[in-house]
Design a protein around this motif. Structure first.
Motif, PDB file in Angstrom:
ATOM      1  N   TYR A  57      42.646  35.155 -59.810  1.00 15.45           N
ATOM      2  CA  TYR A  57      43.584  35.534 -58.413  1.00 15.45           C
ATOM      3  C   TYR A  57      43.107  34.746 -57.304  1.00 15.45           C
ATOM      4  O   TYR A  57      43.968  34.267 -56.521  1.00 15.45           O
ATOM      5  N   ASP A 100      46.421  45.479 -60.587  1.00 18.81           N
ATOM      6  CA  ASP A 100      46.832  44.490 -61.447  1.00 18.81           C
ATOM      7  C   ASP A 100      45.660  43.544 -61.418  1.00 18.81           C
ATOM      8  O   ASP A 100      45.283  43.195 -60.198  1.00 18.81           O
ATOM      9  N   ASP A 111      44.830  40.136 -68.914  1.00 15.61           N
ATOM     10  CA  ASP A 111      45.518  40.560 -67.850  1.00 15.61           C
ATOM     11  C   ASP A 111      46.133  41.757 -68.084  1.00 15.61           C
ATOM     12  O   ASP A 111      46.764  42.028 -69.043  1.00 15.61           O
ATOM     13  N   SER A 112      46.011  42.748 -66.959  1.00 18.58           N
ATOM     14  CA  SER A 112      46.451  44.126 -67.370  1.00 18.58           C
ATOM     15  C   SER A 112      46.702  44.775 -66.022  1.00 18.58           C
ATOM     16  O   SER A 112      46.136  44.409 -65.051  1.00 18.58           O
ATOM     17  N   GLU A 207      54.733  43.239 -69.268  1.00 19.80           N
ATOM     18  CA  GLU A 207      54.529  43.770 -68.066  1.00 19.80           C
ATOM     19  C   GLU A 207      55.787  44.579 -67.439  1.00 19.80           C
ATOM     20  O   GLU A 207      56.242  44.082 -66.421  1.00 19.80           O
ATOM     21  N   GLU A 238      50.569  46.990 -67.513  1.00 15.59           N
ATOM     22  CA  GLU A 238      50.765  45.608 -68.294  1.00 15.59           C
ATOM     23  C   GLU A 238      49.589  45.585 -69.100  1.00 15.59           C
ATOM     24  O   GLU A 238      48.487  46.306 -68.942  1.00 15.59           O
TER      25      GLU A 238
END
Ligand code: MG
Length: 262
Positions: A57, A100, A111-112, A207, A238
């Motif tokens: 990110y 996130d 990614d979750s 997601e 997600e």
């Protein structure tokens, strides 16, 4: 471009999945009344450094983002649905908080996201969490060889519709691999039997994210945070999932899947 991963590559992606799950567990556990969103971001930052991982990110700067994200964790509170930019805000009793997180470990990404209640829950927030989480489960269950992307989308959309919620399809799931966002796109609503056939080796994020009163969003003045158009609250769940001949494998499974709370 659609890329298929070998079973050995999927095994390697488990490292990223387990790390991402552990950071969500740690940041959720650290959340509470009075805790600053910047402190949660700092905790995630420290865990990234300790693991030797890389944030997906911090340098993220897509066409819709005003500037690089600059943080390592998305913190979306109440009417914020997605991409919540951590800022100087102390969590209050009853806040609905979505976390996130995506990171790269040994060159593979996971990614979750999860949504939790801080302090005293409101019934409608618990219901929204339940619906959104069940939509994720339904989407994952449809991620089987022989199905198509549309079967995942329809499974998610059906759960929302049954609960009386509308679905925004501007943002949805995405291929995950060496980078955070790739093909295929996995919309949160669609028609069964349509779209890309699912083959063993596909890895993508599923997601669902729903808002209580609307399917419309706007971008906050911070250039990132997406908020519901009517101020209603939002939830987001997600997982990164691998399609295999033995069924869907949730790479970001948490140890206490249903027992997370602040
Ligand atoms: Mg994510």
């Amino acid at each position: 471009m659609i890329e298929l991963r070998t079973p050995v590559e999927i095994e390697r992606m488990r490292g990223a999945g387990e790390f991402v799950a552990s950071v969500l567990e740690a940041t959720a556990a650290a959340s509470g009344v009075g805790v600053n969103l910047l402190a949660l971001d700092r905790l995630a930052h420290d865990l990234i450094r300790a693991r030797g991982a890389e944030s997906c990110y911090i340098d993220y700067h897509p066409s819709f983002g005003g500037s690089p994200f600059g943080k390592v964790l998305c913190t979306s509170v109440n009417d914020a649905a997605l991409h919540g930019l951590p800022h100087d805000y102390r969590l209050r009793d009853g806040d609905l908080l979505s976390l996130d997180f995506a990171a790269s470990v040994d060159g593979w990404v996971a990614d979750s996201a999860i949504t939790i209640v801080v302090g005293t829950p409101r019934d409608q927030d618990l219901r929204l969490i339940d619906v959104t989480s069940r939509a994720l489960d339904a989407g994952v269950a449809a991620a089987t060889v022989g199905n198509r992307i549309g079967d995942i989308s329809a499974a998610i959309g059906d759960v929302a519709r049954d609960a009386g919620l509308r679905v925004n399809v501007d943002f949805g799931g995405h291929g995950v691999g060496r980078t955070m966002h790739g093909d295929p796109h996995v919309p949160n609503d669609g028609r069964p039997g349509r779209g890309l056939p699912l083959r063993a080796g596909l890895v993508f994020a599923i997601e669902p994210w729903f808002m209580l009163g609307t399917d419309r969003i706007f971008t906050d003045n911070d250039g990132w945070t997406l908020r519901s158009a009517d101020g209603s609250r939002a939830a987001h769940f997600e997982h990164t999932v691998a399609v295999t001949d033995d069924g869907p494998v949730v790479l970001t499974a948490r140890r206490q899947q249903d027992d997370i709370g602040a």
